[in-house]
Design an enzyme around this catalytic site. Structure first.
Site, PDB file in Angstrom:
ATOM      1  N   ARG A  35       0.632  -1.166  -0.081  1.00 60.62           N
ATOM      2  CA  ARG A  35      -0.082   0.021   0.049  1.00 60.62           C
ATOM      3  C   ARG A  35       0.889   1.125   0.035  1.00 60.62           C
ATOM      4  O   ARG A  35       1.869   1.338   0.520  1.00 60.62           O
ATOM      5  CB  ARG A  35      -0.970   0.220   1.130  1.00 60.62           C
ATOM      6  CG  ARG A  35      -2.077  -0.818   1.174  1.00 60.62           C
ATOM      7  CD  ARG A  35      -3.252  -0.465   0.112  1.00 60.62           C
ATOM      8  NE  ARG A  35      -4.359  -1.408  -0.184  1.00 60.62           N
ATOM      9  CZ  ARG A  35      -4.356  -2.430  -1.043  1.00 60.62           C
ATOM     10  NH1 ARG A  35      -3.534  -2.690  -1.759  1.00 60.62           N
ATOM     11  NH2 ARG A  35      -5.624  -3.066  -0.883  1.00 60.62           N
ATOM     12  N   GLU A  88      -2.753   7.760  -4.344  1.00 62.51           N
ATOM     13  CA  GLU A  88      -3.056   7.256  -5.417  1.00 62.51           C
ATOM     14  C   GLU A  88      -4.542   7.833  -6.183  1.00 62.51           C
ATOM     15  O   GLU A  88      -5.387   7.838  -5.487  1.00 62.51           O
ATOM     16  CB  GLU A  88      -3.317   5.665  -5.400  1.00 62.51           C
ATOM     17  CG  GLU A  88      -3.176   4.826  -6.687  1.00 62.51           C
ATOM     18  CD  GLU A  88      -2.870   3.191  -6.355  1.00 62.51           C
ATOM     19  OE1 GLU A  88      -3.883   2.519  -6.605  1.00 62.51           O
ATOM     20  OE2 GLU A  88      -1.962   3.000  -5.441  1.00 62.51           O
ATOM     21  N   HIS A 106      -0.585   0.298 -10.341  1.00 63.62           N
ATOM     22  CA  HIS A 106      -1.212  -0.747  -9.458  1.00 63.62           C
ATOM     23  C   HIS A 106      -1.596  -1.867 -10.020  1.00 63.62           C
ATOM     24  O   HIS A 106      -2.812  -2.593 -10.177  1.00 63.62           O
ATOM     25  CB  HIS A 106      -2.398  -0.181  -8.604  1.00 63.62           C
ATOM     26  CG  HIS A 106      -2.851  -0.756  -7.512  1.00 63.62           C
ATOM     27  ND1 HIS A 106      -3.231   0.077  -6.497  1.00 63.62           N
ATOM     28  CD2 HIS A 106      -3.014  -1.853  -7.031  1.00 63.62           C
ATOM     29  CE1 HIS A 106      -3.489  -0.773  -5.326  1.00 63.62           C
ATOM     30  NE2 HIS A 106      -3.292  -1.981  -5.640  1.00 63.62           N
TER      31      HIS A 106
END
Length: 322
Positions: free
Chosen positions: A237, A266, A284
């Site tokens: 993360r 993000e 991602h």
């Protein structure tokens, strides 16, 4: 389907075949937008819902739960992580929270190794050079990277994904060390205190969940403690890493490079990272295989169907005790 049947909200399109079982247990609404819903759109969408199938960029908090109302029975997150869910708030209301663990282990471990190889062997950097049309020629010292054999991979977070990465790294001849909150049976890997792992590893790979304790775990101090020749890989993360500190450490030569699949805010990326040649940036992609993303969607749907039929959901979220 009866107008009184459960209302199921899917916050972003999933494979139609995966969604098909939902139609037998309720009225299904799928977001028509090819983007995350805004807060206002999410609140409007979940009004009266019995089930919400959420994505990792949907923040499910008290406000969303209030907007959903008393019929809500399950929030099924289409991700293994659940830092976007306020799990205590959800469970306090008697609502079940589920995720999709297990199915993305291999995909994420594969991508971790791809990023590790990319940054240490300067593959993306070389790709940019060739595409630019700049003149280049082979010589004995041209674009030298770092080999992996005999180097130490330090894994932070030795869960299923961390262990899968360890197995892959061993096949490349790397020595594996790890830091984890609890002792883990991981053959061939040494458990080290965090400070020692950071100071001795040639590559540090992050696989821990995002919690209050791990937010900015990799900060300026942690980066200064790493070898100048070391690399950082993050497929966990984004907020585990202080991006501003990472950009400064890379620009100052405190570490050799970084490869990131996730970001602190993000989809935004710190401008200092974009400008550096020794950084690999992926959008991602950890679980991004057809097989894995399809199975994630199927598992989220299975959790909803089971719950609405009064059965046990396959993968309820179990928050570890601290």
């Amino acid at each position: 389907m009866s107008p009184d049947s459960p209302r199921i909200v899917v916050t972003r399109a999933l494979p139609p075949a995966a969604l098909e079982p939902l139609h037998s247990v309720g009225q299904v609404w799928v977001s028509p937008h090819d983007r995350p819903l805004s807060v206002a759109e999410l609140h409007q969408a979940v009004d009266g819902a019995s089930a919400i199938i959420s994505m990792l960029n949907d923040k499910i908090d008290d406000d969303v739960l209030d907007a959903a109302g008393p019929n809500l029975r399950i929030v099924a997150n289409t991700a293994v992580g659940y830092d976007n869910l306020d799990v205590p708030a959800i469970t306090h209301r008697g609502v079940l929270a589920t995720n999709t663990p297990g199915v993305l282990v291999d995909a994420t471990a594969d991508l971790t190794m791809a990023l590790l190889l990319d940054v240490t062997r300067r593959v993306s950097e070389g790709d940019r050079l060739v595409r630019s049309g700049a003149a280049w020629s082979w010589d004995i010292s041209f674009m030298l990277g770092s080999g992996l054999q005999g180097k130490q991979l330090g894994i932070i977070g030795m869960g299923h994904i961390g262990q899968a990465v360890a197995a892959r790294a061993a096949a490349f001849g790397m020595d594996v060390a790890h830091h984890s909150r609890r002792p883990v049976e991981a053959g061939g890997s040494r458990r080290l205190p965090l400070d020692e792992l950071l100071a001795t590893s040639d590559v540090v790979s992050l696989h821990c969940p995002l919690t209050a304790q791990t937010r900015h775990l990799i900060d300026a101090e942690a980066l200064r403690s790493m070898k100048g020749s070391a690399y950082l890989v993050n497929t966990a993360r984004g907020p585990i890493v202080d991006e501003a500190a990472l950009a400064a450490a890379l620009a100052g030569g405190e570490i050799a490079g970084a490869a990131l699949d996730v970001y602190e805010n993000e989809p935004e990326v710190h401008d200092g990272l974009r400008a550096l040649p020794n950084v690999v940036l992926a959008p991602h992609l950890g679980s991004a295989t057809v097989e894995t993303r399809t199975r994630m969607a199927e598992l989220a749907v299975e959790n909803v169907v089971a719950t609405l039929l009064g059965k046990d959901a396959p993968t309820p979220i179990s928050v570890p005790s601290t």
